[in-house]
Enzyme design. Structure first.
Site, PDB file in Angstrom:
ATOM      1  N   LYS A 123       1.956   2.914   5.614  1.00  0.00           N
ATOM      2  CA  LYS A 123       1.789   3.427   6.976  1.00  0.00           C
ATOM      3  C   LYS A 123       2.969   3.095   7.896  1.00  0.00           C
ATOM      4  O   LYS A 123       3.973   3.783   7.886  1.00  0.00           O
ATOM      5  CB  LYS A 123       0.451   2.954   7.557  1.00  0.00           C
ATOM      6  CG  LYS A 123      -0.752   3.475   6.735  1.00  0.00           C
ATOM      7  CD  LYS A 123      -2.066   3.297   7.439  1.00  0.00           C
ATOM      8  CE  LYS A 123      -3.265   3.576   6.566  1.00  0.00           C
ATOM      9  NZ  LYS A 123      -3.654   4.961   6.430  1.00  0.00           N
ATOM     10  N   ASP A 160      -4.368  -6.503   1.223  1.00  0.00           N
ATOM     11  CA  ASP A 160      -3.990  -5.105   1.415  1.00  0.00           C
ATOM     12  C   ASP A 160      -3.755  -4.899   2.913  1.00  0.00           C
ATOM     13  O   ASP A 160      -4.706  -4.732   3.688  1.00  0.00           O
ATOM     14  CB  ASP A 160      -5.111  -4.197   0.896  1.00  0.00           C
ATOM     15  CG  ASP A 160      -4.773  -2.719   1.088  1.00  0.00           C
ATOM     16  OD1 ASP A 160      -3.777  -2.418   1.782  1.00  0.00           O
ATOM     17  OD2 ASP A 160      -5.515  -1.880   0.550  1.00  0.00           O
ATOM     18  N   TYR A 166     -11.340  -0.177   1.042  1.00  0.00           N
ATOM     19  CA  TYR A 166     -10.698   0.968   0.389  1.00  0.00           C
ATOM     20  C   TYR A 166      -9.240   0.588   0.146  1.00  0.00           C
ATOM     21  O   TYR A 166      -8.553   0.130   1.064  1.00  0.00           O
ATOM     22  CB  TYR A 166     -10.779   2.197   1.296  1.00  0.00           C
ATOM     23  CG  TYR A 166     -10.094   3.427   0.755  1.00  0.00           C
ATOM     24  CD1 TYR A 166     -10.669   4.181  -0.264  1.00  0.00           C
ATOM     25  CD2 TYR A 166      -8.864   3.836   1.270  1.00  0.00           C
ATOM     26  CE1 TYR A 166     -10.044   5.316  -0.753  1.00  0.00           C
ATOM     27  CE2 TYR A 166      -8.232   4.969   0.780  1.00  0.00           C
ATOM     28  CZ  TYR A 166      -8.826   5.704  -0.233  1.00  0.00           C
ATOM     29  OH  TYR A 166      -8.195   6.827  -0.712  1.00  0.00           O
TER      30      TYR A 166
HETATM   31  N1  HOZ Z   1      -7.696   7.307   3.672  1.00  0.00           N
HETATM   32  C1  HOZ Z   1      -7.285   7.577   5.012  1.00  0.00           C
HETATM   33  C2  HOZ Z   1      -8.183   6.944   5.995  1.00  0.00           C
HETATM   34  N2  HOZ Z   1      -8.509   5.600   5.794  1.00  0.00           N
HETATM   35  C3  HOZ Z   1      -7.264   9.044   5.292  1.00  0.00           C
HETATM   36  C4  HOZ Z   1      -5.920   9.598   5.135  1.00  0.00           C
HETATM   37  C5  HOZ Z   1      -5.773  11.038   5.576  1.00  0.00           C
HETATM   38  O1  HOZ Z   1      -6.715  11.807   5.512  1.00  0.00           O
HETATM   39  O2  HOZ Z   1      -4.700  11.391   5.993  1.00  0.00           O
END
Ligand code: HOZ
Length: 436
Positions: A271, A243, A148
């Site tokens: 992050k 990534d 992802y």
């Molecule tokens: N895409 C995030 C987890 N891999 C989730 C982000 C969120 O819900 O804060």
């Protein structure tokens, strides 16, 4: 605590949210749909603990999905942000903080010779791919099934994270012409990459990969896999993008590329570099990065890019991380203690479970077979994971509400927290496997 927790206030807020916000949340996985209960609305977090609207306290292994490596509300980070806020929250003009951030990132990640700050991981990955396309004059990209890279059109093809929980790995709304440019390979399978590069010779601009996948659950690279990707990309003139939004500063000060000794051409970050505030970044070889506007013709911009509060929180976090050589060792020790405790339960009860872990990132998969790719992750018993999740939650342990996410240990978790988690885990697994 083993009784059912009060959820009246969270439930009432969720009911209101469902009327006003799609699915009641601002990011899909938070809706808890994959685990058969409703989300807790959080009011406060400190160290390794989070507290919800009903006053329940949890030991947190989500850590805001990765950024909170120091634990929540670290006093140094909070003080710095408060001081910075007193000087104004956004200028839309360059600041010394951005220069310090660029110096910090390029020092800690040597493959990043120049870096551009953005506001999210999604912005970072979509900008990196645009840049790679401009640099190579090619249009196709390769990504891996189950990886992802945020929610830009090019990446919502066999995507991990929330897309896996919704069973919509290919989102409606992505134009087929865009989707056709994204080729998907199998993680940990170099032959699948070789075959794609062979059948699209001279057409693949970039290969993007999470070097340790976090978004189909934690899936480490097999020995030689990342090295193989490096070789194939170099041979084919394809830009290799790591990534590291999740793994950057998480697995080592220099990220997964330091841990595995493989150097990408471009890196995306997010992050941790925002210390809990919204941020992203992409960077890499000077020769490529100088093509970004206004140095070059590849356009990308943002009103809040390099925001002074995000830069301050990020700089303070990176300063603490890079100034404490024992911190990563301590994270490893605590994470190992947790994994060993869980392994003892699995062995003692003879459960069909698999643990994957790299440093402070891990996933307990509800399948007995090794999980090395998307197909393996999909074999997990997600219904039973949901039972386990709820049993952990009622015992005060807050896990990612999906089988297809990684959990994170932070510097704020104590040995006592870990031991309490191991106990809760034993009870929760016993309960989960006593139902049918
Ligand atoms: N895409 C995030 C987890 N891999 C989730 C982000 C969120 O819900 O804060």
């Amino acid at each position: 605590m083993t009784g059912d927790l009060a959820t009246r206030k969270s439930d009432a807020l969720f009911a209101r949210a469902l009327e006003l916000i799609p699915g009641g949340v601002n990011s899909p996985v938070r809706a808890f749909r994959a685990v058969g209960c409703s989300p807790r609305f959080i009011t406060k977090a400190e160290g390794a603990r989070i507290r919800d609207e009903d006053g329940n306290e949890y030991i947190d292994y989500v850590g805001s999905w990765g950024p909170m490596i120091l634990g929540h509300a670290h006093p140094r980070v909070i003080d710095a942000v408060i001081r910075a806020a007193g000087s104004g929250t956004s200028f839309g003009a360059p600041t010394g903080l951005e220069v310090r951030m660029a110096e910090m990132i390029t020092r800690l990640i040597p493959s990043v010779e120049m870096v551009r700050m953005v506001n999210s991981g999604t912005e970072a990955t979509m900008s990196a791919v645009r840049l790679a396309r401009a640099y190579t004059g090619r249009e196709k990209i390769i990504k891996f099934e189950g990886c992802y890279h945020g929610h830009a059109d090019a990446f919502l093809i066999k995507a991990g994270s929330g897309a896996m929980t919704l069973s919509v790995p290919d989102s409606p709304g992505v134009p087929s012409a865009v989707a056709a440019l994204t080729l998907t390979a199998r993680f940990n399978n170099l032959e699948s990459v070789t075959a794609l590069l062979g059948s699209h010779r001279g057409a693949v601009a970039a290969l993007i990969v999470e070097p340790v996948v976090g978004n189909m659950g934690c899936v480490p690279p097999e020995p030689g896999f990342l090295e193989g990707l490096r070789r194939l990309c170099s041979d084919e003139g394809t830009v290799l993008i790591f990534d590291e939004v999740m793994t950057g500063f998480r697995l080592a000060p220099g990220g997964a590329q330091q841990l595995y000794g493989v150097t990408p051409d471009l890196t995306t970050l997010g992050k941790i570099i925002g210390g809990g505030l919204p941020v992203g970044a992409y960077g890499g070889k000077r020769e490529i990065m100088t093509m970004v506007a206004p140095g070059g013709p590849v356009y990308q911009a943002g009103t809040l890019s390099g925001n002074p509060l995000a830069m301050t929180a990020g700089l303070e976090t990176l300063d603490i991380l890079s100034g404490d050589p024992g911190l990563y060792l301590s994270l490893e020790r605590k994470s190992e203690r947790l994994a060993e405790g869980i392994a003892r339960t699995i062995d003692a009860l003879g459960l069909p479970l698999t643990q994957n872990r790299v440093g402070s990132m891990s996933t307990l998969f509800f399948t007995p077979a090794r999980v090395v790719d998307y197909a393996g992750a999909l074999r997990a018993d997600t219904r039973r994971f949901g039972v386990y999740f709820r049993e952990m939650l009622r015992r005060g342990i807050y896990l990612a509400p999906s089988q297809f996410e990684a959990g994170f240990v932070s510097a704020a978790h104590t040995d006592d927290d870990i031991d309490r988690t191991i106990d809760a885990n034993r009870q929760a697994l016993t309960a989960a496997f006593s139902t049918h």
